[in-house]
Design a protein around this motif. Structure first.
Motif, PDB file in Angstrom:
ATOM      1  N   ILE A 288       0.886  -1.165   0.000  1.00  0.00           N
ATOM      2  CA  ILE A 288       0.000   0.000   0.000  1.00  0.00           C
ATOM      3  C   ILE A 288       0.921   1.211   0.000  1.00  0.00           C
ATOM      4  N   THR A 289       0.892   1.968  -1.078  1.00  0.00           N
ATOM      5  CA  THR A 289       1.865   3.046  -1.245  1.00  0.00           C
ATOM      6  C   THR A 289       1.195   4.357  -1.619  1.00  0.00           C
ATOM      7  N   GLY A 290       1.858   5.437  -1.254  1.00  0.00           N
ATOM      8  CA  GLY A 290       1.535   6.739  -1.800  1.00  0.00           C
ATOM      9  C   GLY A 290       2.468   7.007  -2.966  1.00  0.00           C
ATOM     10  N   ARG A 291       2.047   7.877  -3.874  1.00  0.00           N
ATOM     11  CA  ARG A 291       2.940   8.221  -4.965  1.00  0.00           C
ATOM     12  C   ARG A 291       2.762   9.690  -5.334  1.00  0.00           C
ATOM     13  N   ILE A 292       3.821  10.279  -5.836  1.00  0.00           N
ATOM     14  CA  ILE A 292       3.812  11.672  -6.266  1.00  0.00           C
ATOM     15  C   ILE A 292       4.494  11.733  -7.628  1.00  0.00           C
ATOM     16  N   GLY A 293       3.913  12.496  -8.535  1.00  0.00           N
ATOM     17  CA  GLY A 293       4.466  12.515  -9.876  1.00  0.00           C
ATOM     18  C   GLY A 293       4.272  13.841 -10.572  1.00  0.00           C
ATOM     19  N   TYR A 294       4.842  13.929 -11.770  1.00  0.00           N
ATOM     20  CA  TYR A 294       4.728  15.116 -12.614  1.00  0.00           C
ATOM     21  C   TYR A 294       4.344  14.655 -14.019  1.00  0.00           C
TER      22      TYR A 294
ATOM     23  N   ALA B 126       2.391  11.627 -20.516  1.00  0.00           N
ATOM     24  CA  ALA B 126       3.265  10.800 -19.679  1.00  0.00           C
ATOM     25  C   ALA B 126       3.288  11.327 -18.240  1.00  0.00           C
ATOM     26  N   LEU B 127       3.313  10.403 -17.302  1.00  0.00           N
ATOM     27  CA  LEU B 127       3.405  10.734 -15.877  1.00  0.00           C
ATOM     28  C   LEU B 127       4.638  10.039 -15.306  1.00  0.00           C
ATOM     29  N   PHE B 128       5.572  10.828 -14.775  1.00  0.00           N
ATOM     30  CA  PHE B 128       6.762  10.295 -14.123  1.00  0.00           C
ATOM     31  C   PHE B 128       6.542  10.370 -12.616  1.00  0.00           C
ATOM     32  N   TYR B 129       6.756   9.259 -11.906  1.00  0.00           N
ATOM     33  CA  TYR B 129       6.372   9.237 -10.492  1.00  0.00           C
ATOM     34  C   TYR B 129       7.357   8.440  -9.639  1.00  0.00           C
ATOM     35  N   ALA B 130       7.294   8.724  -8.332  1.00  0.00           N
ATOM     36  CA  ALA B 130       7.990   7.945  -7.308  1.00  0.00           C
ATOM     37  C   ALA B 130       6.947   7.481  -6.302  1.00  0.00           C
ATOM     38  N   LYS B 131       7.196   6.346  -5.642  1.00  0.00           N
ATOM     39  CA  LYS B 131       6.217   5.779  -4.726  1.00  0.00           C
ATOM     40  C   LYS B 131       6.919   5.154  -3.529  1.00  0.00           C
ATOM     41  N   GLY B 132       6.179   4.954  -2.447  1.00  0.00           N
ATOM     42  CA  GLY B 132       6.747   4.314  -1.268  1.00  0.00           C
ATOM     43  C   GLY B 132       5.679   4.078  -0.219  1.00  0.00           C
TER      44      GLY B 132
ATOM     45  N   ALA C 243       9.824   3.646  -8.487  1.00  0.00           N
ATOM     46  CA  ALA C 243       9.639   4.742  -9.433  1.00  0.00           C
ATOM     47  C   ALA C 243       9.201   4.163 -10.765  1.00  0.00           C
ATOM     48  N   GLY C 244       8.551   4.996 -11.574  1.00  0.00           N
ATOM     49  CA  GLY C 244       8.097   4.507 -12.866  1.00  0.00           C
ATOM     50  C   GLY C 244       7.561   5.605 -13.752  1.00  0.00           C
ATOM     51  N   VAL C 245       7.033   5.194 -14.888  1.00  0.00           N
ATOM     52  CA  VAL C 245       6.406   6.107 -15.832  1.00  0.00           C
ATOM     53  C   VAL C 245       5.101   5.472 -16.302  1.00  0.00           C
ATOM     54  N   GLU C 246       4.073   6.292 -16.431  1.00  0.00           N
ATOM     55  CA  GLU C 246       2.758   5.834 -16.906  1.00  0.00           C
ATOM     56  C   GLU C 246       2.347   6.713 -18.076  1.00  0.00           C
ATOM     57  N   TYR C 247       1.676   6.127 -19.071  1.00  0.00           N
ATOM     58  CA  TYR C 247       1.368   6.842 -20.313  1.00  0.00           C
ATOM     59  C   TYR C 247      -0.107   6.658 -20.667  1.00  0.00           C
TER      60      TYR C 247
ATOM     61  N   THR D 239      -5.191   6.517 -24.346  1.00  0.00           N
ATOM     62  CA  THR D 239      -6.555   6.962 -24.624  1.00  0.00           C
ATOM     63  C   THR D 239      -7.010   7.700 -23.363  1.00  0.00           C
ATOM     64  N   PRO D 240      -8.144   8.410 -23.392  1.00  0.00           N
ATOM     65  CA  PRO D 240      -8.588   9.099 -22.176  1.00  0.00           C
ATOM     66  C   PRO D 240      -8.775   8.186 -20.973  1.00  0.00           C
ATOM     67  N   ASN D 241      -9.069   6.899 -21.178  1.00  0.00           N
ATOM     68  CA  ASN D 241      -9.349   6.008 -20.053  1.00  0.00           C
ATOM     69  C   ASN D 241      -8.348   4.876 -19.873  1.00  0.00           C
ATOM     70  N   TRP D 242      -7.442   4.675 -20.810  1.00  0.00           N
ATOM     71  CA  TRP D 242      -6.484   3.576 -20.703  1.00  0.00           C
ATOM     72  C   TRP D 242      -5.070   4.115 -20.592  1.00  0.00           C
ATOM     73  N   SER D 243      -4.304   3.520 -19.689  1.00  0.00           N
ATOM     74  CA  SER D 243      -2.903   3.908 -19.534  1.00  0.00           C
ATOM     75  C   SER D 243      -2.045   2.656 -19.355  1.00  0.00           C
ATOM     76  N   ALA D 244      -0.787   2.775 -19.763  1.00  0.00           N
ATOM     77  CA  ALA D 244       0.186   1.697 -19.585  1.00  0.00           C
ATOM     78  C   ALA D 244       1.325   2.217 -18.716  1.00  0.00           C
ATOM     79  N   LYS D 245       1.944   1.329 -17.936  1.00  0.00           N
ATOM     80  CA  LYS D 245       3.011   1.778 -17.050  1.00  0.00           C
ATOM     81  C   LYS D 245       4.146   0.762 -17.011  1.00  0.00           C
ATOM     82  N   ALA D 246       5.316   1.257 -16.629  1.00  0.00           N
ATOM     83  CA  ALA D 246       6.479   0.424 -16.358  1.00  0.00           C
ATOM     84  C   ALA D 246       7.118   0.966 -15.086  1.00  0.00           C
ATOM     85  N   GLU D 247       7.461   0.069 -14.148  1.00  0.00           N
ATOM     86  CA  GLU D 247       8.007   0.552 -12.886  1.00  0.00           C
ATOM     87  C   GLU D 247       8.989  -0.439 -12.270  1.00  0.00           C
ATOM     88  N   TYR D 248       9.871   0.129 -11.469  1.00  0.00           N
ATOM     89  CA  TYR D 248      10.772  -0.640 -10.612  1.00  0.00           C
ATOM     90  C   TYR D 248      10.294  -0.474  -9.173  1.00  0.00           C
TER      91      TYR D 248
END
Length: 239
Positions: A125-131, A136-142, A176-180, A183-192
């Motif tokens: 269960i994590t919080g995350r903050i991104g820009y 594209a959304l670049f984020y960190a989580k913990g 950390a990761g990136v999400e893209y 479409t308005p309702n679908w996104s894909a992500k890759a994270e470590y």
């Protein structure tokens, strides 16, 4: 003489044409509005799934290395909520669970005891903050991490009661990761994501106390897909 009235009428009509044209005004020429890039909205809740691999970190009893599978497949689900603020910043919370492939780690002690740890899943269960940068959304989580594991100790093939100074089920995670948004309702992500469940030692049986502490941590790589239920118009254009 009959031609004179006709000539006068023709002159009057000719003189009135410029006046009528002046009343109509100049032909308007419009300019196309300037293009503005779309504004992507991340505010809302989402559900999705992921797949990837898990890699065990440093696992040893004071130099006595635990046998393990170097890499295992993982797959799981996630759900969360995001809120976009101050233009391009995004804050959110996410719950995630990953099922692990075969992961029986263990060691045989010189005293004849056999320790094993069957780790079946990882949760967080994590919080995350991104820009956000366009779609594209670049984020960190913990946050909090959970290990679904079953530890056993045997001697001569028979189960033995044992005690550790702490369990390996509760810990922390960062990533950390990136999400893209494609479409308005679908996104894909890759994270470590890194999971740490701390170090512990045997306090019983007494024969294992001298072997010291050992750790249980994981490194994971994941690719995922989310469906988003937006709370506002997904795309707006500024002109």
């Amino acid at each position: 003489m009959k031609r004179v009235p006709a000539l006068v009428a023709l002159i009057v009509v000719g003189a009135s044409v410029p006046a009528v044209a002046a009343d109509l005004g100049a032909r308007p020429y419009g300019r196309a509005p300037a293009y503005a890039a779309p504004i992507y909205n991340w505010t809302g809740i989402y559900v999705g799934g992921h797949a990837g691999g898990a890699f065990i970190g440093d696992n040893s009893f004071n130099g006595l290395v635990l046998s393990n599978y170097d890499a295992r497949f993982l797959g799981g689900v996630q759900a969360g909520a995001d809120f976009q603020f101050a233009g391009s910043f995004v804050a959110g919370i996410e719950g995630q669970y990953s099922w692990l492939g075969s992961n029986q780690i263990g060691t045989i002690f010189p005293a004849g005891f056999v320790y094993s740890n069957n780790q079946r899943g990882l949760g967080s269960i994590t919080g995350r903050i991104g820009y956000s940068w366009g779609p594209a959304l670049f984020y960190a989580k913990g946050g909090y991490a959970y290990s679904d594991s079953r530890e056993t100790l045997t001697f001569g093939g028979a189960p033995v009661t044992f005690t550790l100074d702490r369990n390996h089920r509760n810990g922390y995670t960062v990533g950390a990761g990136v999400e893209y948004l494609f479409t308005p309702n679908w996104s894909a992500k890759a994270e470590y994501q890194y999971y740490d469940f701390g170090r512990s030692r045997f306090i019983a049986p007494a024969a294992l106390v001298p072997f010291g502490t050992f750790s249980n941590d994981e490194h994971t790589l994941k690719a995922g897909l989310n469906y988003r239920f937006n709370w506002a118009s997904p795309v707006a254009a500024r002109y």
